[in-house]
Design a protein around this motif. Structure first.
Motif, PDB file in Angstrom:
ATOM      1  N   ALA A 106      38.689  36.633  38.530  1.00 37.83           N
ATOM      2  CA  ALA A 106      38.966  35.541  38.642  1.00 37.83           C
ATOM      3  C   ALA A 106      38.411  34.315  37.801  1.00 37.83           C
ATOM      4  O   ALA A 106      36.881  34.844  37.392  1.00 37.83           O
ATOM      5  CB  ALA A 106      39.339  35.160  40.186  1.00 37.83           C
ATOM      6  N   LEU A 107      39.130  33.779  36.780  1.00 38.36           N
ATOM      7  CA  LEU A 107      37.857  32.330  35.919  1.00 38.36           C
ATOM      8  C   LEU A 107      38.739  31.267  36.424  1.00 38.36           C
ATOM      9  O   LEU A 107      39.320  30.690  37.381  1.00 38.36           O
ATOM     10  CB  LEU A 107      37.689  32.279  34.792  1.00 38.36           C
ATOM     11  N   GLN A 108      37.065  29.781  36.611  1.00 40.62           N
ATOM     12  CA  GLN A 108      37.783  28.472  37.408  1.00 40.62           C
ATOM     13  C   GLN A 108      36.597  27.949  36.444  1.00 40.62           C
ATOM     14  O   GLN A 108      35.249  28.340  36.386  1.00 40.62           O
ATOM     15  CB  GLN A 108      37.021  28.152  38.439  1.00 40.62           C
ATOM     16  N   GLU A 109      36.892  27.127  35.686  1.00 39.86           N
ATOM     17  CA  GLU A 109      35.524  25.877  35.041  1.00 39.86           C
ATOM     18  C   GLU A 109      35.374  26.727  33.784  1.00 39.86           C
ATOM     19  O   GLU A 109      33.956  26.633  34.222  1.00 39.86           O
ATOM     20  CB  GLU A 109      35.722  24.877  35.761  1.00 39.86           C
ATOM     21  N   GLY A 110      35.450  27.166  32.828  1.00 41.66           N
ATOM     22  CA  GLY A 110      34.706  28.290  32.101  1.00 41.66           C
ATOM     23  C   GLY A 110      33.746  29.406  32.953  1.00 41.66           C
ATOM     24  O   GLY A 110      33.664  30.246  31.978  1.00 41.66           O
ATOM     25  N   ARG A 111      33.443  29.541  34.475  1.00 45.79           N
ATOM     26  CA  ARG A 111      33.080  30.460  34.899  1.00 45.79           C
ATOM     27  C   ARG A 111      33.721  31.662  35.736  1.00 45.79           C
ATOM     28  O   ARG A 111      34.411  30.883  35.330  1.00 45.79           O
ATOM     29  CB  ARG A 111      32.248  29.935  35.124  1.00 45.79           C
ATOM     30  N   GLU A 112      32.913  32.880  35.841  1.00 42.89           N
ATOM     31  CA  GLU A 112      33.914  33.948  36.241  1.00 42.89           C
ATOM     32  C   GLU A 112      33.496  33.750  37.327  1.00 42.89           C
ATOM     33  O   GLU A 112      32.285  33.510  38.225  1.00 42.89           O
ATOM     34  CB  GLU A 112      33.546  35.622  35.668  1.00 42.89           C
ATOM     35  N   LEU A 113      34.628  33.688  38.685  1.00 40.12           N
ATOM     36  CA  LEU A 113      34.627  33.764  39.698  1.00 40.12           C
ATOM     37  C   LEU A 113      33.960  35.081  40.547  1.00 40.12           C
ATOM     38  O   LEU A 113      33.539  35.317  41.617  1.00 40.12           O
ATOM     39  CB  LEU A 113      34.873  33.123  41.094  1.00 40.12           C
ATOM     40  N   TRP A 114      34.832  35.703  40.176  1.00 40.90           N
ATOM     41  CA  TRP A 114      35.207  37.346  41.230  1.00 40.90           C
ATOM     42  C   TRP A 114      35.791  38.408  39.622  1.00 40.90           C
ATOM     43  O   TRP A 114      36.727  37.593  38.935  1.00 40.90           O
ATOM     44  CB  TRP A 114      35.285  37.495  42.332  1.00 40.90           C
ATOM     45  N   ARG A 115      35.305  39.379  39.985  1.00 40.91           N
ATOM     46  CA  ARG A 115      35.752  40.314  39.791  1.00 40.91           C
ATOM     47  C   ARG A 115      36.070  41.679  40.947  1.00 40.91           C
ATOM     48  O   ARG A 115      35.082  42.272  41.704  1.00 40.91           O
ATOM     49  CB  ARG A 115      35.819  41.083  38.137  1.00 40.91           C
ATOM     50  N   GLN A 116      38.182  41.976  41.041  1.00 39.30           N
ATOM     51  CA  GLN A 116      37.297  43.806  41.794  1.00 39.30           C
ATOM     52  C   GLN A 116      38.031  44.436  40.784  1.00 39.30           C
ATOM     53  O   GLN A 116      38.830  44.776  40.190  1.00 39.30           O
ATOM     54  CB  GLN A 116      38.785  42.992  43.013  1.00 39.30           C
ATOM     55  N   ARG A 117      38.140  45.811  40.862  1.00 37.69           N
ATOM     56  CA  ARG A 117      38.930  46.558  40.173  1.00 37.69           C
ATOM     57  C   ARG A 117      40.197  47.490  41.239  1.00 37.69           C
ATOM     58  O   ARG A 117      39.903  47.043  42.888  1.00 37.69           O
ATOM     59  CB  ARG A 117      37.813  48.393  40.968  1.00 37.69           C
ATOM     60  N   LEU A 118      40.736  47.069  40.600  1.00 34.17           N
ATOM     61  CA  LEU A 118      42.115  47.411  41.449  1.00 34.17           C
ATOM     62  C   LEU A 118      42.660  49.624  41.077  1.00 34.17           C
ATOM     63  O   LEU A 118      41.793  49.866  40.420  1.00 34.17           O
ATOM     64  CB  LEU A 118      43.797  46.817  39.742  1.00 34.17           C
ATOM     65  N   ASN A 119      43.074  49.797  42.088  1.00 27.56           N
ATOM     66  CA  ASN A 119      43.872  51.313  42.575  1.00 27.56           C
ATOM     67  C   ASN A 119      44.615  51.930  41.260  1.00 27.56           C
ATOM     68  O   ASN A 119      45.056  53.221  41.146  1.00 27.56           O
ATOM     69  CB  ASN A 119      44.602  51.247  43.002  1.00 27.56           C
ATOM     70  N   ALA A 120      45.526  50.588  40.149  1.00 29.98           N
ATOM     71  CA  ALA A 120      46.256  51.258  39.423  1.00 29.98           C
ATOM     72  C   ALA A 120      46.215  50.149  38.222  1.00 29.98           C
ATOM     73  O   ALA A 120      45.914  48.807  38.065  1.00 29.98           O
ATOM     74  CB  ALA A 120      48.042  51.720  39.875  1.00 29.98           C
ATOM     75  N   PRO A 121      46.509  49.938  36.856  1.00 30.97           N
ATOM     76  CA  PRO A 121      46.906  49.255  36.095  1.00 30.97           C
ATOM     77  C   PRO A 121      47.638  48.699  36.367  1.00 30.97           C
ATOM     78  O   PRO A 121      48.637  47.953  37.003  1.00 30.97           O
ATOM     79  CB  PRO A 121      47.249  49.648  34.558  1.00 30.97           C
ATOM     80  N   SER A 122      48.023  47.457  35.298  1.00 37.58           N
ATOM     81  CA  SER A 122      49.100  46.047  35.588  1.00 37.58           C
ATOM     82  C   SER A 122      48.916  45.611  34.755  1.00 37.58           C
ATOM     83  O   SER A 122      47.954  44.986  34.423  1.00 37.58           O
ATOM     84  CB  SER A 122      48.092  44.830  36.543  1.00 37.58           C
ATOM     85  N   TYR A 123      50.224  45.263  33.976  1.00 40.08           N
ATOM     86  CA  TYR A 123      50.984  44.296  32.745  1.00 40.08           C
ATOM     87  C   TYR A 123      51.198  43.218  33.356  1.00 40.08           C
ATOM     88  O   TYR A 123      51.975  42.090  32.594  1.00 40.08           O
ATOM     89  CB  TYR A 123      52.137  45.635  32.312  1.00 40.08           C
ATOM     90  N   THR A 124      51.380  43.006  34.501  1.00 41.86           N
ATOM     91  CA  THR A 124      51.935  41.284  35.119  1.00 41.86           C
ATOM     92  C   THR A 124      51.109  40.655  35.559  1.00 41.86           C
ATOM     93  O   THR A 124      49.934  40.782  35.526  1.00 41.86           O
ATOM     94  CB  THR A 124      52.949  41.693  35.332  1.00 41.86           C
TER      95      THR A 124
END
Length: 363
Positions: A106-124
């Motif tokens: 997740a990004l806002q105003e040019g900076r990263e807010l957070w990142r979370q590991r997903l259980n599977a790939p996503s192409y959407t």
């Protein structure tokens, strides 16, 4: 659920027939380039989303930008640092993408807010709405995350087939319902907790092996009020009343890309490049044109009296909404236009494979 195989939406196939020569440009529609920028090569399934006067764009290598569609200038720009699988979802302020390392960022105003590991790939492309970020996984799971903290709020998973498409699926809000494509079914979920409200089949699996039985809904829906019209990969297209969770109609169709439309027509491209208009009310064919067959067309965008599709040589073909006749043609940078164009105000935004982003307006 572990995914045993991933099937590319544009899978390898025998060499295509040679397309017919292009007809002369009649120049019946005046379009001009208002602005243009370069973002870097786009080899992943980028989806353009518009919120107000902004559109989200990204390169395969992880440069993400929100652009002001009036000027082409970045509202902000950020580097994710990892190649991307999906994006860009945004609400005009916050944006979200999915990396090849199965991370939701997740990004806002040019900076990263957070990142979370997903259980599977996503192409959407993630859906950013209501202070939350929603993700449709390639394992046909749907998850919700808090927009500010990244905390996972809920996850709904289901057993799936061995094969899935490596191309964007359906994930949109309709009123107070989260609508997602799960295999060949359109499903309505409660966005607060993920509970199912309804499921409607657009197409059902058939055949004797996994490839023949593959059914997935593809990104690019034509929505009018609560009625959502969508395509099932190489099988069918149909419309669903999302307020009632009821099928309006479904018809066989052989295509791999999404739809556009308005109150009376649906527009789509079949796998051989035939452009077709269907009547929205009942799915019957209104017209079709084969003038662009075998040119590997993008999904169409309906623009009032015209529609536009891109091809694999970087051309934009503007066709008549009435019968599909050519109105005008515009050359870009010569690389394929695989990203579906979008309309923001009076600006048509187009992205080429080499990462040239163009804003086009009527003359």
């Amino acid at each position: 659920m572990a995914l045993s195989t991933l099937l590319l939406g544009c899978s390898s196939a025998p060499s295509r027939p040679e397309p017919a020569p292009l007809q002369p440009d009649p120049k019946l529609l005046g379009m001009r380039q208002a602005w243009g920028i370069d973002i870097g090569r786009v080899d992943f399934p980028l989806v353009l989303q518009v919120a107000g006067n902004t559109v989200g764009v990204a390169s395969s290598e992880g440069q993400v930008s929100l652009l002001d569609t009036r000027t082409g200038e970045p509202v902000w720009r950020a580097e994710v640092g990892v190649p991307l699988n999906a994006g860009v979802g945004h609400d005009g302020r916050m944006a979200a993408v999915v990396t090849t390392e199965n991370e939701l960022v997740a990004l806002q105003e040019g900076r990263e807010l957070w990142r979370q590991r997903l259980n599977a790939p996503s192409y959407t492309a993630p859906l950013v709405a209501g202070g939350r970020v929603f993700v449709l996984g390639a394992d046909r799971s749907v998850s919700a995350y808090d927009g500010q903290s990244g905390r996972r709020l809920w996850n709904q998973s289901r057993s799936g087939e061995a094969l899935v498409l490596r191309q964007p699926g359906v994930l949109i809000p309709v009123g107070d319902t989260l609508v997602a494509g799960l295999s060949g079914r359109l499903a309505g979920l409660n966005p607060l907790n993920g509970s199912a409200r309804w499921e409607v089949p657009i197409a059902t699996p058939r055949g004797t092996n996994d490839v023949e039985r593959l059914v997935d809904l593809v990104a690019g829906v034509a929505r009018q009020d609560a009625v959502v019209c969508t395509r099932a990969f190489q099988a069918a297209l149909g419309c669903v009343d999302a307020a009632r969770g009821a099928l309006v109609w479904s018809k066989p169709a052989v295509g791999a890309s999404g739809l556009s439309g308005d109150t009376t027509l649906l527009l789509g491209v079949e796998s051989d490049g035939t452009v077709i208009a269907w009547r929205r009310a009942d799915g019957e064919r209104a017209w079709s044109t084969s003038q662009l067959r075998f040119r590997k067309l993008s999904s169409p965008l309906l623009l009032g009296p015209a529609l536009v599709v891109g091809d694999d040589a970087g051309r934009l073909h503007f066709l008549s909404r009435t019968d599909g006749a050519l109105q005008t043609r515009i050359e870009t940078d010569g690389t394929p236009i695989t990203v579906t164009p979008v309309l923001a105000g009076s600006t048509v935004v187009v992205v080429t494979r080499d990462g040239r982003v163009l804003g086009l307006r009527p003359e």
